[in-house]
Design a protein around this motif. Structure first.
Motif, PDB file in Angstrom:
ATOM      1  N   SER A   1       0.839  -1.200   0.000  1.00  0.00           N
ATOM      2  CA  SER A   1       0.000   0.000   0.000  1.00  0.00           C
ATOM      3  C   SER A   1       0.871   1.245   0.000  1.00  0.00           C
ATOM      4  O   SER A   1       1.992   1.237   0.509  1.00  0.00           O
ATOM      5  N   HIS A   2       0.329   2.321  -0.574  1.00  0.00           N
ATOM      6  CA  HIS A   2       1.054   3.588  -0.666  1.00  0.00           C
ATOM      7  C   HIS A   2       0.089   4.728  -0.359  1.00  0.00           C
ATOM      8  O   HIS A   2      -1.027   4.773  -0.900  1.00  0.00           O
ATOM      9  N   LEU A   3       0.521   5.644   0.486  1.00  0.00           N
ATOM     10  CA  LEU A   3      -0.270   6.825   0.826  1.00  0.00           C
ATOM     11  C   LEU A   3       0.312   8.032   0.101  1.00  0.00           C
ATOM     12  O   LEU A   3       1.487   8.352   0.270  1.00  0.00           O
ATOM     13  N   ILE A   4      -0.514   8.683  -0.710  1.00  0.00           N
ATOM     14  CA  ILE A   4      -0.051   9.794  -1.549  1.00  0.00           C
ATOM     15  C   ILE A   4      -0.828  11.044  -1.185  1.00  0.00           C
ATOM     16  O   ILE A   4      -2.064  11.051  -1.186  1.00  0.00           O
ATOM     17  N   GLU A   5      -0.125  12.114  -0.895  1.00  0.00           N
ATOM     18  CA  GLU A   5      -0.777  13.379  -0.556  1.00  0.00           C
ATOM     19  C   GLU A   5      -1.319  14.038  -1.822  1.00  0.00           C
ATOM     20  O   GLU A   5      -0.673  14.038  -2.874  1.00  0.00           O
ATOM     21  N   LEU A   6      -2.516  14.615  -1.720  1.00  0.00           N
ATOM     22  CA  LEU A   6      -3.101  15.329  -2.845  1.00  0.00           C
ATOM     23  C   LEU A   6      -2.543  16.745  -2.919  1.00  0.00           C
ATOM     24  O   LEU A   6      -2.125  17.320  -1.912  1.00  0.00           O
ATOM     25  N   ALA A   7      -2.556  17.305  -4.116  1.00  0.00           N
ATOM     26  CA  ALA A   7      -2.071  18.674  -4.293  1.00  0.00           C
ATOM     27  C   ALA A   7      -2.946  19.658  -3.529  1.00  0.00           C
ATOM     28  O   ALA A   7      -2.458  20.601  -2.910  1.00  0.00           O
TER      29      ALA A   7
ATOM     30  N   ARG B   1     -19.793  13.206  -0.796  1.00  0.00           N
ATOM     31  CA  ARG B   1     -19.637  12.315   0.360  1.00  0.00           C
ATOM     32  C   ARG B   1     -18.545  12.754   1.322  1.00  0.00           C
ATOM     33  O   ARG B   1     -18.324  12.101   2.333  1.00  0.00           O
ATOM     34  N   GLY B   2     -17.822  13.827   1.009  1.00  0.00           N
ATOM     35  CA  GLY B   2     -16.802  14.297   1.931  1.00  0.00           C
ATOM     36  C   GLY B   2     -15.536  14.741   1.232  1.00  0.00           C
ATOM     37  O   GLY B   2     -15.449  14.748   0.001  1.00  0.00           O
ATOM     38  N   ALA B   3     -14.536  15.122   2.040  1.00  0.00           N
ATOM     39  CA  ALA B   3     -13.274  15.653   1.523  1.00  0.00           C
ATOM     40  C   ALA B   3     -12.143  14.671   1.790  1.00  0.00           C
ATOM     41  O   ALA B   3     -12.158  13.927   2.779  1.00  0.00           O
ATOM     42  N   ARG B   4     -11.143  14.704   0.894  1.00  0.00           N
ATOM     43  CA  ARG B   4      -9.956  13.861   1.057  1.00  0.00           C
ATOM     44  C   ARG B   4      -8.715  14.710   0.854  1.00  0.00           C
ATOM     45  O   ARG B   4      -8.684  15.595  -0.004  1.00  0.00           O
ATOM     46  N   THR B   5      -7.688  14.423   1.639  1.00  0.00           N
ATOM     47  CA  THR B   5      -6.404  15.110   1.488  1.00  0.00           C
ATOM     48  C   THR B   5      -5.309  14.155   1.021  1.00  0.00           C
ATOM     49  O   THR B   5      -4.217  14.588   0.669  1.00  0.00           O
TER      50      THR B   5
ATOM     51  N   CYS C   1     -12.133   7.327 -13.242  1.00  0.00           N
ATOM     52  CA  CYS C   1     -11.096   6.791 -12.367  1.00  0.00           C
ATOM     53  C   CYS C   1     -11.395   7.159 -10.929  1.00  0.00           C
ATOM     54  O   CYS C   1     -12.151   8.090 -10.653  1.00  0.00           O
ATOM     55  N   MET C   2     -10.807   6.409 -10.030  1.00  0.00           N
ATOM     56  CA  MET C   2     -10.667   6.854  -8.656  1.00  0.00           C
ATOM     57  C   MET C   2      -9.384   7.699  -8.626  1.00  0.00           C
ATOM     58  O   MET C   2      -8.656   7.773  -9.612  1.00  0.00           O
ATOM     59  N   LEU C   3      -9.102   8.333  -7.535  1.00  0.00           N
ATOM     60  CA  LEU C   3      -7.821   9.011  -7.413  1.00  0.00           C
ATOM     61  C   LEU C   3      -6.709   7.976  -7.525  1.00  0.00           C
ATOM     62  O   LEU C   3      -6.791   6.896  -6.941  1.00  0.00           O
ATOM     63  N   GLY C   4      -5.682   8.287  -8.289  1.00  0.00           N
ATOM     64  CA  GLY C   4      -4.593   7.338  -8.468  1.00  0.00           C
ATOM     65  C   GLY C   4      -3.523   7.902  -9.361  1.00  0.00           C
ATOM     66  O   GLY C   4      -3.645   9.019  -9.885  1.00  0.00           O
TER      67      GLY C   4
ATOM     68  N   VAL D   1      -3.271  14.439 -11.978  1.00  0.00           N
ATOM     69  CA  VAL D   1      -3.196  15.902 -11.882  1.00  0.00           C
ATOM     70  C   VAL D   1      -3.530  16.360 -10.465  1.00  0.00           C
ATOM     71  O   VAL D   1      -3.035  17.390  -9.995  1.00  0.00           O
ATOM     72  N   LEU D   2      -4.371  15.588  -9.774  1.00  0.00           N
ATOM     73  CA  LEU D   2      -4.822  15.964  -8.441  1.00  0.00           C
ATOM     74  C   LEU D   2      -3.835  15.565  -7.350  1.00  0.00           C
ATOM     75  O   LEU D   2      -4.002  15.953  -6.194  1.00  0.00           O
ATOM     76  N   LEU D   3      -2.817  14.787  -7.717  1.00  0.00           N
ATOM     77  CA  LEU D   3      -1.834  14.329  -6.737  1.00  0.00           C
ATOM     78  C   LEU D   3      -0.713  15.336  -6.558  1.00  0.00           C
ATOM     79  O   LEU D   3      -0.396  16.109  -7.459  1.00  0.00           O
ATOM     80  N   GLY D   4      -0.098  15.281  -5.399  1.00  0.00           N
ATOM     81  CA  GLY D   4       1.073  16.114  -5.187  1.00  0.00           C
ATOM     82  C   GLY D   4       2.237  15.671  -6.047  1.00  0.00           C
ATOM     83  O   GLY D   4       3.061  16.471  -6.485  1.00  0.00           O
ATOM     84  N   GLN D   5       2.320  14.349  -6.330  1.00  0.00           N
ATOM     85  CA  GLN D   5       3.408  13.814  -7.145  1.00  0.00           C
ATOM     86  C   GLN D   5       2.958  12.518  -7.801  1.00  0.00           C
ATOM     87  O   GLN D   5       2.421  11.628  -7.153  1.00  0.00           O
TER      88      GLN D   5
END
Length: 321
Positions: free
Chosen positions: A7-13, A20-24, A275-278, A302-306
């Protein structure tokens, strides 16, 4: 074969907000398959809306590995289709497509698919106040985007759509309610939205309550997302929607996604690929559907920090290998 999952945790930009809510952060699971001299990676994003978590997906993959590892890649790909659809199957299936391409002395999506050199993709305007959404839409338009996907809840729908349209007058606009409009008067709302030149509305009602759509006029085409996972769901959607949103994390991989696309078109549905975020690992796997789809929404990286190295190129509202 040797199969591993991590598993990998990636911060969003920036925070990503839907009804349904917010994600960071984006939490993905990657599967690596080693077979002789070849190595391939598949990625999935577990989605709580479908009862999935990183832990549940990792447990599924771990349970399947002892059996699948004993097989050839071709046998494993066939066996996988008897497993439950979802994110876990998607990660393995997409890794196998990539692995088999390498065995054919190529790189996925070659040699199996011809992909358009550039594909228009939606850029996502997440939920905020009217001014914030208008500003985000304006920035995307100024960057060259031609297609905007506007996330909405049940609050100030018309005001937000009007502001986005004013900020991006030449962009094609699609709306995504993520099942949030159950308490709204859809006949009135759909009629009011026609003045803003909306190309499509995605999943206005909860999937377990969308039979009501058969009795509501569709002046703007409707697209099934949460209501459509695999080909077996199509028969229920004919009188409710004009389009379906194919996501590999729902179908359980590209193999089922291709079957879903074929059967949907035979029933007269148009195709959206989402897509889902990825990262670009997940987006590349969806390109065989995207190259033929009427609407493409693969802006996850595009929505990811990296993004990952050697990812897709995003420029002026398009993506390319």
């Amino acid at each position: 074969m040797q199969i591993q999952a991590h598993s990998h945790l990636i911060e969003l930009a920036t925070p990503f907000v839907i009804s349904r809510g917010a994600r960071t952060h984006c939490h993905v699971v990657r599967v690596t398959i080693q077979y002789n001299q070849w190595q391939a990676i598949g990625e999935c994003t577990p989605y709580p809306r479908y009862g999935e978590s990183v832990e549940s997906v990792m447990a599924q993959i771990s349970a399947w590995i002892p059996e699948i590892e004993k097989m050839s890649p071709f046998q494993a790909k066939q066996r996988l289709q008897t497993m439950p659809a979802g994110a876990a199957r998607n990660a393995i299936d997409c890794a196998l497509w990539q692995l088999i391409a390498q065995m054919e002395q190529s790189q996925f999506p070659a040699p199996f698919f011809d992909i358009s050199p550039t594909i228009e993709t939606a850029m996502t305007v997440s939920i905020g106040d009217v001014e914030t959404m208008a500003k985000q839409a304006r920035e995307y338009a100024q960057q060259g985007a031609t297609l905007l996907k506007v996330k909405l809840d049940a609050e100030q729908v018309i005001e937000k759509v009007a502001a986005v349209r004013q900020s991006a007058p030449t962009c094609k606009i699609i709306l995504d309610a993520n099942e949030a409009w159950a308490e709204l008067d859809l006949d009135e709302l759909f009629t009011m939205l026609t003045q803003y030149d909306i190309a499509m509305i995605e999943q206005p009602l909860p999937s377990d309550n969308d039979s009501k759509l058969a009795d509501v006029a569709h002046p703007i085409p409707l697209c099934a997302d949460e209501s459509c996972h695999t080909a077996e769901h199509l028969s229920e959607l004919v009188d409710r929607y004009e389009m379906i949103n194919i996501k590999l994390d729902k179908t359980g991989g590209l193999t089922e996604a291709l079957e879903l696309e074929t059967r949907a078109r035979a029933l007269g549905f148009s195709i959206m690929v989402g897509c889902m975020l990825g990262t670009s690992i997940a987006m590349k796997a969806a390109l065989p559907i995207a190259t033929r789809a009427e609407i493409v929404d693969l802006d996850g990286p595009v929505l990811l920090g990296q993004d990952v190295e050697n990812g897709l190129t995003y420029l002026n509202g398009t993506l390319s290998l």
